[in-house]
Write an enzyme that holds these catalytic residues in place. Structure first.
Site, PDB file in Angstrom:
ATOM      1  N   LYS A   4       0.508  -0.852  -0.169  1.00 22.53           N
ATOM      2  CA  LYS A   4      -0.218  -0.127   0.097  1.00 22.53           C
ATOM      3  C   LYS A   4       0.902   1.393   0.263  1.00 22.53           C
ATOM      4  CE  LYS A   4      -2.928   2.718   3.120  1.00 22.53           C
ATOM      5  NZ  LYS A   4      -3.666   3.078   4.377  1.00 22.53           N
ATOM      6  N   ALA A  26      -9.266   5.594   4.030  1.00 17.91           N
ATOM      7  CA  ALA A  26      -9.169   6.893   5.262  1.00 17.91           C
ATOM      8  C   ALA A  26     -11.067   8.195   5.750  1.00 17.91           C
ATOM      9  CB  ALA A  26      -7.972   7.580   4.699  1.00 17.91           C
ATOM     10  N   GLY A  27     -11.290   8.103   6.162  1.00 16.11           N
ATOM     11  CA  GLY A  27     -12.325   8.776   7.009  1.00 16.11           C
ATOM     12  C   GLY A  27     -13.805   8.275   6.788  1.00 16.11           C
ATOM     13  N   ASN A  49      -9.229   1.861   9.046  1.00 16.06           N
ATOM     14  CA  ASN A  49      -8.058   1.923  10.782  1.00 16.06           C
ATOM     15  C   ASN A  49      -9.109   2.506  11.940  1.00 16.06           C
ATOM     16  OD1 ASN A  49      -4.994   0.493  11.632  1.00 16.06           O
ATOM     17  ND2 ASN A  49      -6.906   1.127  13.713  1.00 16.06           N
TER      18      ASN A  49
END
Lengths: 266, 66
Positions: free
Chosen positions: A109, A196-197, A218
């Site tokens: 990643k 993300a977010g 995460n």
């Protein structure tokens, strides 16, 4: 007569030629301990998990349990990230170390950050690193901004998955720009994953309903009051959102339309 | 001689190999990757690679991250 239904189970996520049943990818940071990491990862049903590459703490007991002991590479696809890298050079260096660490493993990643306040990707450095990594034989899943043109460029370079942010890393703000994500999804020939977010289950469901191929998260899990329960919620949300996308939602209409037949009203 | 291990100075004997350094630092048999002066030293070369004065050695592993 039975309505024809699409198979519920035969809908794998294919990344770099490998099939996965789960469309929820999870990070392994911010957990209380390795046992919580393991339990949350299992509750999420994740098959691909991200890890960070860092210096060992010299002098600390090296026989303490290691992340890869609780998430063995034989069972999970380990996705080393380049978190914390602010230049293409550092990101490439990190990926080379990860490849050595994981015995020639090529899936990585890539994330190259722009500044510490927003953690937004530095797209110029990201493009540069992606080119270099693809040339070196890496299979690059790339974290990027929600820019459809850039997503296309990264795909053209040879990235195996494009992973636009929904909102800043760790912000929990949810899907901020669904039309950009939709544009990226509709143009892409490689998997598109929101990375993300995401803050809560409905955010993950929205990403999947837009047609995203998966979601990587995460903080939304690790930072929840009960991470294992939130991992379970996210698993259900990703599955529900995917099923809804495949089922095809009804169009939005301004006025009502009765659900009961109008004929035979007494 | 002195080397720099993960950013900190460390004394080790002349002729120390990467494999010996890993053993001394407690990483024998552990899953780690090693870089010397920003070049990766593949696992297959750990027993052959002899460190030199002022070498900058990095030992890395996988930890939790998103």
């Amino acid at each position: 007569m039975h309505a024809q239904v699409l198979p519920l189970t035969d809908d794998p996520l294919v990344i770099a030629g490998r099939s996965y049943r789960s469309r929820l990818l999870t990070g392994t940071g911010k957990y209380r301990d390795l046992d919580e990491t393991r339990r949350a990862t299992e509750a999420a049903g994740a098959e691909i998990v991200t890890v960070a590459i860092r210096r060992t703490n010299i002098g600390q007991d090296p026989n303490q349990p290691n992340l890869l002991d609780v998430l063995p590479p034989e069972r999970y696809t380990i996705l080393p990230n380049t978190a914390g890298c602010y230049t293409a050079e550092d990101a490439v260096r990190t990926c080379r170390l990860a490849r050595e660490l994981l015995d020639g493993h090529r899936l990585v990643k890539l994330e190259v950050l722009g500044d510490q306040k927003t953690l937004f990707p530095d797209v110029v450095q990201t493009l540069k690193a992606a080119e270099q990594l693809v040339a070196e034989g890496f299979q690059v899943m790339v974290y990027t901004s929600d820019d459809p043109i850039l997503a296309r460029r990264l795909e053209e370079i040879g990235c195996v998955a494009v992973m636009p942010l929904a909102a800043p890393i760790g912000s929990g703000l949810g899907i901020q720009n669904r039309y950009n994500l939709l544009e990226i999804v509709e143009n892409a020939k490689v998997p598109v994953l929101v990375d993300a977010g995401v803050g809560t289950a409905s955010d993950a469901a929205i990403a999947m309903e837009l047609g995203c191929d998966g979601v990587l998260m995460n903080t939304a899990i690790a930072g929840a009051r009960d991470p294992v329960l939130m991992a379970h919620a996210m698993k259900l949300a990703v599955e529900a959102g995917r099923a809804a996308f495949r089922a095809g939602r009804i169009p939005r209409k301004r006025y009502a339309s009765a659900s009961s037949p109008l004929d035979g009203i007494i | 001689m002195q080397i720099l291990l993960n950013g900190n100075p460390r004394e080790c004997a002349d002729g120390t190999t990467v494999a010996l350094l890993l053993e001394e630092a407690g990483y024998g048999g552990r899953r780690v990757a090693v870089e010397v002066n920003r070049e990766i030293v593949p696992r297959s070369l750990h027993t052959k690679y002899v460190l030199a004065e002022n070498d900058r050695v990095e030992i890395v592993h996988a930890i939790g991250g998103g």
